[in-house]
Design a protein around this motif. Structure first.
Motif, short mmCIF file in Angstrom:
data_model
loop_
_atom_site.label_atom_id
_atom_site.label_comp_id
_atom_site.label_asym_id
_atom_site.label_seq_id
_atom_site.Cartn_x
_atom_site.Cartn_y
_atom_site.Cartn_z
N CYS A 8 -35.36 -38.83 68.08
CA CYS A 8 -36.12 -37.60 67.86
C CYS A 8 -35.90 -36.63 69.02
O CYS A 8 -35.28 -36.96 70.04
N GLU A 9 -36.44 -35.44 68.86
CA GLU A 9 -36.49 -34.44 69.93
C GLU A 9 -37.78 -34.64 70.71
O GLU A 9 -38.84 -34.86 70.12
N SER A 10 -37.68 -34.56 72.04
CA SER A 10 -38.88 -34.83 72.85
C SER A 10 -39.24 -33.71 73.81
O SER A 10 -40.23 -33.82 74.53
N ALA B 238 -39.41 -29.58 70.56
CA ALA B 238 -40.48 -30.24 69.79
C ALA B 238 -41.83 -29.63 70.12
O ALA B 238 -42.72 -29.58 69.26
N TRP B 239 -42.00 -29.16 71.35
CA TRP B 239 -43.29 -28.60 71.77
C TRP B 239 -43.50 -27.19 71.23
O TRP B 239 -44.62 -26.68 71.26
N GLU C 255 -45.61 -39.65 71.83
CA GLU C 255 -45.10 -38.34 71.40
C GLU C 255 -43.80 -38.48 70.62
O GLU C 255 -43.59 -37.77 69.63
N TRP C 256 -42.92 -39.38 71.05
CA TRP C 256 -41.69 -39.60 70.28
C TRP C 256 -42.02 -39.94 68.84
O TRP C 256 -41.41 -39.41 67.90
N SER D 269 -43.05 -36.87 66.92
CA SER D 269 -42.24 -35.66 67.04
C SER D 269 -42.03 -35.01 65.67
O SER D 269 -41.90 -35.70 64.66
N ILE E 124 -48.16 -32.45 69.00
CA ILE E 124 -46.98 -32.15 69.80
C ILE E 124 -46.86 -30.66 70.07
O ILE E 124 -46.52 -30.24 71.18
#
Length: 264
Positions: free
Chosen positions: A24-26, A30-31, A102-103, A106, A181
């Motif tokens: 995933c994007e972290s 993603a934020w 969080e991952w 995401s 996220i």
């Protein structure tokens, strides 16, 4: 870029003789506040073949791919790729590790195979520790605040790397759940309309429109908010005393089930 990321992940599987379970994007993408030149922060969980787990010398439980690594597929200069081996991830999950949580939540998935991610997401609420997560976000905010936002002129884009963890900790205080996220979701729920919200909204629009946002005069209104919230959240974190049921038995089962599911 997504296709290239998947090609890189597939090559990592071949080069390291592993299977990737989830990627995933972290980071800022993603934020919800990427710049035009933001990295793609790709994070993944992987599992080795069975014999690796039967050795007394297992080796590293992290795979990191530097941008100049001689992998078969060249790494793009905006690509930052690293992963955790499954048992390492499960031990961190047991401690309510916020980056790992969080991952799993995401909003940008690059790859998913097998059932491990969904099993962990189902268990996430049971391992969620308000204290552990609050301290993580608070320490992140304090470190970035000290390093980047103390002078008369500051790296203005760094406000987001203090605001987001502060708001994440405030979310935990308010709702006692894992925070979302996306930065905008935190802002909309936790910050009422007014001067502070306006300053943050303007800054966010500038960052996402491609403004450089380098050294600029400090925004005193935001600094005052951050000072106040850091002091408040330190008191809140010290007051927390929540017992979490030990999930080790369930995590052992997830590991064994994944090992069988992946390798037979």
């Amino acid at each position: 870029m997504e296709k290239h990321i998947q090609e890189v992940l597939k090559q990592i599987e071949i080069d390291h003789k592993i299977k990737i379970l989830y990627a995933c994007e972290s980071g800022s993408r993603a934020w919800g506040f990427p710049s035009k030149d933001s990295d793609y922060d790709v994070r993944f969980i992987y599992i080795h073949q069975k014999n690796w787990y039967l050795s007394i010398d297992r080796g590293r439980d992290v795979i990191e791919i530097p941008k100049n690594d001689p992998i078969s597929i060249p790494i793009d200069e905006l690509l930052d790729v690293s992963g955790w081996e499954l048992t390492k991830a499960l031990r961190l999950f047991r401690k309510s590790n916020p980056p790992l949580l969080e991952w799993l939540h995401s909003n940008i998935d690059y790859y998913e195979a097998f059932s491990t991610k969904e099993k962990l997401k189902t268990l996430a609420e049971k391992v969620f520790s308000p204290a552990s997560c609050t301290y993580h976000y608070l320490n992140m905010a304090k470190g970035n605040y000290r390093e980047y936002l103390q002078g008369e002129h500051v790296k203005i884009k760094k406000y987001f790397y203090v605001l987001r963890p502060i708001l994440a900790a405030k979310w935990i205080e308010k709702k006692n759940t894992l925070p979302p996220i996306e930065f905008q979701s935190l802002v909309e729920d936790l910050l009422p309309s007014g001067a502070l919200r306006n300053e943050i909204d303007i800054l966010l629009k500038r960052k996402m429109s491609g403004d450089e946002l380098d050294l600029e005069p400090r925004i005193d209104l935001i600094n005052l908010f951050l000072d106040k919230e850091i002091n408040h959240l330190e008191d809140y974190a010290r007051s927390l005393n929540v017992h979490i049921t030990d999930p080790t038995q369930y995590l052992n089962e997830i590991f064994r089930e994944t090992l069988e599911e992946v390798w037979g």
